[in-house]
Design a protein around this motif. Structure first.
Motif, PDB file in Angstrom:
ATOM      1  N   ARG A   1      -5.285   5.213   4.397  1.00 50.16           N
ATOM      2  CA  ARG A   1      -6.052   4.189   3.690  1.00 50.16           C
ATOM      3  C   ARG A   1      -7.322   3.828   4.477  1.00 50.16           C
ATOM      4  NH1 ARG A   1      -4.278   0.339  -0.224  1.00 50.16           N
ATOM      5  NH2 ARG A   1      -2.061   0.645   0.272  1.00 50.16           N
TER       6      ARG A   1
ATOM      7  N   GLN B   1       5.039  -0.394  -0.048  1.00 58.38           N
ATOM      8  CA  GLN B   1       5.446  -0.026  -1.397  1.00 58.38           C
ATOM      9  C   GLN B   1       5.127   1.441  -1.698  1.00 58.38           C
ATOM     10  OE1 GLN B   1       3.195  -3.167  -3.245  1.00 58.38           O
ATOM     11  NE2 GLN B   1       5.024  -4.418  -3.636  1.00 58.38           N
TER      12      GLN B   1
ATOM     13  N   GLU C   1       5.095   4.866   5.933  1.00 58.19           N
ATOM     14  CA  GLU C   1       4.226   3.685   6.002  1.00 58.19           C
ATOM     15  C   GLU C   1       3.104   3.833   7.035  1.00 58.19           C
ATOM     16  OE1 GLU C   1       4.397  -1.202   6.212  1.00 58.19           O
ATOM     17  OE2 GLU C   1       6.199  -0.037   6.636  1.00 58.19           O
TER      18      GLU C   1
ATOM     19  N   SER D   1      -0.991   3.746   6.017  1.00 55.13           N
ATOM     20  CA  SER D   1      -1.964   2.857   6.645  1.00 55.13           C
ATOM     21  C   SER D   1      -3.128   3.641   7.239  1.00 55.13           C
ATOM     22  CB  SER D   1      -1.271   2.034   7.738  1.00 55.13           C
ATOM     23  OG  SER D   1      -2.200   1.207   8.413  1.00 55.13           O
TER      24      SER D   1
ATOM     25  N   TYR E   1      -0.528  -1.164  -4.975  1.00 55.58           N
ATOM     26  CA  TYR E   1       0.614  -1.260  -4.072  1.00 55.58           C
ATOM     27  C   TYR E   1       0.153  -1.317  -2.622  1.00 55.58           C
ATOM     28  CZ  TYR E   1       3.448   0.112  -8.111  1.00 55.58           C
ATOM     29  OH  TYR E   1       4.060   0.152  -9.334  1.00 55.58           O
ATOM     30  N   ASP E   2       0.915  -2.020  -1.797  1.00 57.59           N
ATOM     31  CA  ASP E   2       0.603  -2.073  -0.372  1.00 57.59           C
ATOM     32  C   ASP E   2       1.234  -0.864   0.327  1.00 57.59           C
ATOM     33  OD1 ASP E   2       3.332  -2.635   0.127  1.00 57.59           O
ATOM     34  OD2 ASP E   2       2.997  -4.796   0.235  1.00 57.59           O
ATOM     35  N   ASP E   3       1.019  -0.776   1.644  1.00 56.00           N
ATOM     36  CA  ASP E   3       1.463   0.403   2.396  1.00 56.00           C
ATOM     37  C   ASP E   3       2.969   0.609   2.297  1.00 56.00           C
ATOM     38  OD1 ASP E   3      -1.171   0.524   3.081  1.00 56.00           O
ATOM     39  OD2 ASP E   3      -0.907  -0.012   5.192  1.00 56.00           O
TER      40      ASP E   3
END
Length: 427
Positions: free
Chosen positions: A421, A392, A414, A418, A388-390
């Motif tokens: 990560r 999601q 979010e 980020s 999943y991206d940030d």
């Protein structure tokens, strides 16, 4: 004349100050020795040393990812830069093979290396100083009996002026209280053993307490919670006011297995700690639990329901997050799922991470999961950083918080996703 006298007096004060500073900063070297043979140490002392080293989590900090045990090189992120753990194998060039027991004891008690340079307090000598002479001797015997590994730690990357070690001497004046502590005669032996392990060898406060502006544990806030390697170390003095108050049995189980059926699973920096504690005698872990539970603030509260019935319409983020939850999480964490009823996965309503004040640990758990550890499949969780991206993950976190916690909604996660990560990938 008065100006001259004032000048002389001022110069005298400066000279005296410099002399005092030099006396504080200067520490003599202790002569090197030839590495002692492993069989020169008593076998029982080495066995006791294995217990001491496990309780002190030495292998956790002094082993780099994919590195040799105790060979150092692990990056320790601090607010002031990165410190790399040193090699504590008995290699004479890059490790502690040339250290006498006296040099080792001085490092543990006072934070001074064999050659006289000051150690950074990322090495928790402010807690290790409380160790007994016997425990220090046992740890020395055990470490000097390990396989020597030639490995030099990378250079530390600290901001000015902390990239120079002398200022640590003044830090020590503020925070180091050397030597063992007397037992509390008003408490029983188990409580005193637990206090010795939590405040000394286990150095729990160094992670589970907030730090002040110069990196010392904030006075009056011991065990109020902290942040370590991007993870939140939850307050140890609030276990009684958790969504489901911790019992001693649950805490002992968690510390020894990394899993508490009604609270969650250990992850991040805490996971290897539980794996070390699994190797020590049960009475040590029971003593730790006894002391920690004596630190609780406030009255215990009633347990939360297993699932919260929302009193409002879900937000768009929560609606999107519900889709991701049903796709990737429900088979283990959904109400009545086989993995929850048979595999003892905890109900998320009781999870420390989901009921925390910030989404930090929930985000980290989703990003990194819990790595596979031999046959210990019960603690495994896949990582979703690559799935999943940030946005999601932020939606997924929003859904879990709204569906399973009675606490207020977290702010949009979010930006935190980020940030974490990036930080995780840099470690």
């Amino acid at each position: 004349m008065n100006r001259r006298r004032l000048g002389i007096a001022a110069a005298g004060i400066v000279v005296a100050g410099l002399a005092i500073a030099a006396a504080i900063m200067y520490k003599p070297a202790i002569a090197p020795i030839a590495p002692p043979a492993p069989d020169s140490f008593d076998a029982q002392l080495k066995r006791e040393g294995a217990r001491v080293v496990a309780l002190g989590d030495c292998i956790v900090c002094h082993t780099a990812k994919d590195g040799q045990p105790f060979a150092g090189g692990l990056p320790l992120a601090t607010p002031f830069g990165t410190i790399y753990a040193t090699n504590i194998t008995p290699d004479p060039q890059t490790g502690i093979g040339a250290w006498s027991e006296a040099a080792f004891a001085r490092a543990v008690r006072h934070g001074i290396s064999r050659d006289g340079h000051l150690l950074y307090p990322a090495f928790p000598y402010v807690h290790f100083t409380r160790m007994s002479d016997h425990d220090i001797a046992a740890a020395y015997a055990y470490l000097m009996s390990r396989e020597p590994v030639q490995a030099s730690a990378p250079a530390n990357q600290l901001i000015f002026p902390l990239n120079f070690r002398p200022p640590v001497a003044f830090w020590n004046l503020l925070f180091l209280r050397s030597g063992p502590r007397e037992a509390d005669a008003s408490q029983d032996a188990q409580w005193n053993r637990g206090k010795l392990l939590v405040d000394g060898l286990g150095h729990c406060a160094s992670c589970h307490s907030p730090l002040n502006a110069i990196g010392g544990e904030k006075a009056g806030h011991a065990f109020d919670g902290g942040v370590v390697d991007g993870w939140e170390a939850p307050p140890l003095n609030a276990l009684g006011s958790a969504a489901k108050p911790w019992t001693k049995e649950q805490l002992v189980t968690y510390l020894r297995t990394g899993r508490a059926s009604e609270h969650g699973a250990a992850a991040g920096p805490m996971l290897p700690v539980t794996r070390d504690l699994a190797t020590v005698p049960m009475e040590d872990v029971e003593a730790i639990a006894t002391y920690i539970l004596s630190l609780q603030k406030g009255a215990p509260r009633e347990a939360a329901p297993a699932v919260r019935v929302a009193a409002r319409e879900p937000t768009p983020a929560e609606q999107r997050g519900a889709v991701f939850f049903n796709a990737s999480c429900a088979q283990c964490h959904g109400t009545g799922s086989p993995m929850q009823t048979i595999g003892e996965r905890p109900a998320l309503a009781f999870s420390t991470a989901i009921n925390a004040n910030t989404p930090r640990n929930a985000v980290q758990m989703i990003l990194n999961g819990i790595t596979w550890h031999g046959a210990d499949t019960m603690n495994y969780m896949p990582a979703f950083a690559g799935v999943y991206d940030d946005r999601q993950i932020a939606d997924l976190v929003a859904y879990i918080r709204g569906a399973y916690s009675a606490g207020p909604a977290w702010p949009d996660a979010e930006p935190l996703v980020s940030q974490l990560r990036k930080e995780d990938s840099a470690r």
